[in-house]
Design a protein around this motif. Structure first.
Motif, PDB file in Angstrom:
ATOM      1  N   ASP A   2      -7.031  -7.174  -4.785  1.00  0.00           N
ATOM      2  CA  ASP A   2      -5.657  -7.340  -4.297  1.00  0.00           C
ATOM      3  C   ASP A   2      -5.587  -7.337  -2.777  1.00  0.00           C
ATOM      4  O   ASP A   2      -4.839  -8.115  -2.186  1.00  0.00           O
ATOM      5  CB  ASP A   2      -4.739  -6.254  -4.856  1.00  0.00           C
ATOM      6  CG  ASP A   2      -4.332  -6.513  -6.296  1.00  0.00           C
ATOM      7  OD1 ASP A   2      -4.799  -7.510  -6.880  1.00  0.00           O
ATOM      8  OD2 ASP A   2      -3.547  -5.721  -6.827  1.00  0.00           O
ATOM      9  N   LYS A   6      -4.222 -10.394  -0.614  1.00  0.00           N
ATOM     10  CA  LYS A   6      -3.105 -10.159   0.311  1.00  0.00           C
ATOM     11  C   LYS A   6      -3.455 -10.675   1.702  1.00  0.00           C
ATOM     12  O   LYS A   6      -2.659 -11.363   2.341  1.00  0.00           O
ATOM     13  CB  LYS A   6      -2.775  -8.667   0.357  1.00  0.00           C
ATOM     14  CG  LYS A   6      -1.569  -8.340   1.186  1.00  0.00           C
ATOM     15  CD  LYS A   6      -1.212  -6.866   1.086  1.00  0.00           C
ATOM     16  CE  LYS A   6       0.082  -6.604   1.830  1.00  0.00           C
ATOM     17  NZ  LYS A   6       0.538  -5.234   1.669  1.00  0.00           N
ATOM     18  N   ILE A  20       1.131  -8.403  -6.417  1.00  0.00           N
ATOM     19  CA  ILE A  20       0.118  -9.341  -6.892  1.00  0.00           C
ATOM     20  C   ILE A  20      -0.159  -8.946  -8.335  1.00  0.00           C
ATOM     21  O   ILE A  20      -0.693  -7.864  -8.596  1.00  0.00           O
ATOM     22  CB  ILE A  20      -1.164  -9.271  -6.035  1.00  0.00           C
ATOM     23  CG1 ILE A  20      -0.849  -9.622  -4.587  1.00  0.00           C
ATOM     24  CG2 ILE A  20      -2.235 -10.185  -6.614  1.00  0.00           C
ATOM     25  CD1 ILE A  20      -2.006  -9.398  -3.626  1.00  0.00           C
ATOM     26  N   TYR A  32      -2.926 -15.439 -10.612  1.00  0.00           N
ATOM     27  CA  TYR A  32      -2.096 -14.336 -10.139  1.00  0.00           C
ATOM     28  C   TYR A  32      -0.678 -14.812  -9.884  1.00  0.00           C
ATOM     29  O   TYR A  32      -0.468 -15.888  -9.336  1.00  0.00           O
ATOM     30  CB  TYR A  32      -2.641 -13.768  -8.823  1.00  0.00           C
ATOM     31  CG  TYR A  32      -4.043 -13.231  -8.937  1.00  0.00           C
ATOM     32  CD1 TYR A  32      -4.280 -11.916  -9.322  1.00  0.00           C
ATOM     33  CD2 TYR A  32      -5.129 -14.057  -8.678  1.00  0.00           C
ATOM     34  CE1 TYR A  32      -5.583 -11.437  -9.436  1.00  0.00           C
ATOM     35  CE2 TYR A  32      -6.428 -13.582  -8.791  1.00  0.00           C
ATOM     36  CZ  TYR A  32      -6.650 -12.271  -9.168  1.00  0.00           C
ATOM     37  OH  TYR A  32      -7.926 -11.797  -9.290  1.00  0.00           O
TER      38      TYR A  32
END
Length: 156
Positions: A2, A6, A20, A32
């Motif tokens: 994640d 990001k 997410i 996702y």
């Protein structure tokens, strides 16, 4: 993962995710749902190490330009996934481990193993018919020539 996603979204799409959410993966890519103040998005991550994705990832540069051109067709614009461009104005971002393509999120369910309802069959047939009515895809159609030969069954 994640944190990596990001960072990729922030640096390459100017998008700061609030959430997410891992989605059901396909055989070719991780998936996702990304939510942010700018809306909801769908991120496909094609891992380079997967042998099942090599042919598909090799063809990204052939198929996505055709998809972008089809999206420009008014009859199909609302029925096609819409890739979002990176800050460098490309439709994918790549690092040493994967290719990333970000789309506008289309709310709904994946068909999967479900039986299609009559209305869904009609929508599918209408979309296919509209695809077949497209007369010119600016020479992009020459890039996408598929063969259905079974290479292991051909004589040497």
């Amino acid at each position: 993962m994640d944190f990596k996603i990001k960072r990729i979204l922030q640096l390459n799409y100017n998008l700061t995710p609030d959430k997410i959410i891992s989605q059901q993966d396909g055989w070719a890519a991780l998936a996702y749902k990304i939510t942010s103040k700018k809306g909801s998005f769908f991120l496909k991550v094609y891992e380079k190490k997967r042998s099942s994705t090599k042919d598909l990832t090799d063809a990204i540069d052939k198929y996505v330009p055709v998809l972008l051109e089809i999206i420009g067709n008014d009859a199909l614009a609302e029925r096609m996934p819409r890739p979002l461009l990176t800050i460098e104005n490309t439709y994918k971002w790549e690092d040493e481990s994967a290719y990333y393509i970000l789309y506008q999120y289309i709310d709904g369910e994946t068909i999967g193993n479900q039986k299609l309802r009559q209305s869904e069959i009609a929508q599918y047939a209408e979309t296919i018919a509209k695809l077949h009515q497209i007369k010119d895809v600016k020479n992009s159609h020459r890039l996408v020539e598929e063969t259905f030969e079974i290479s292991f069954a051909l004589e040497p």
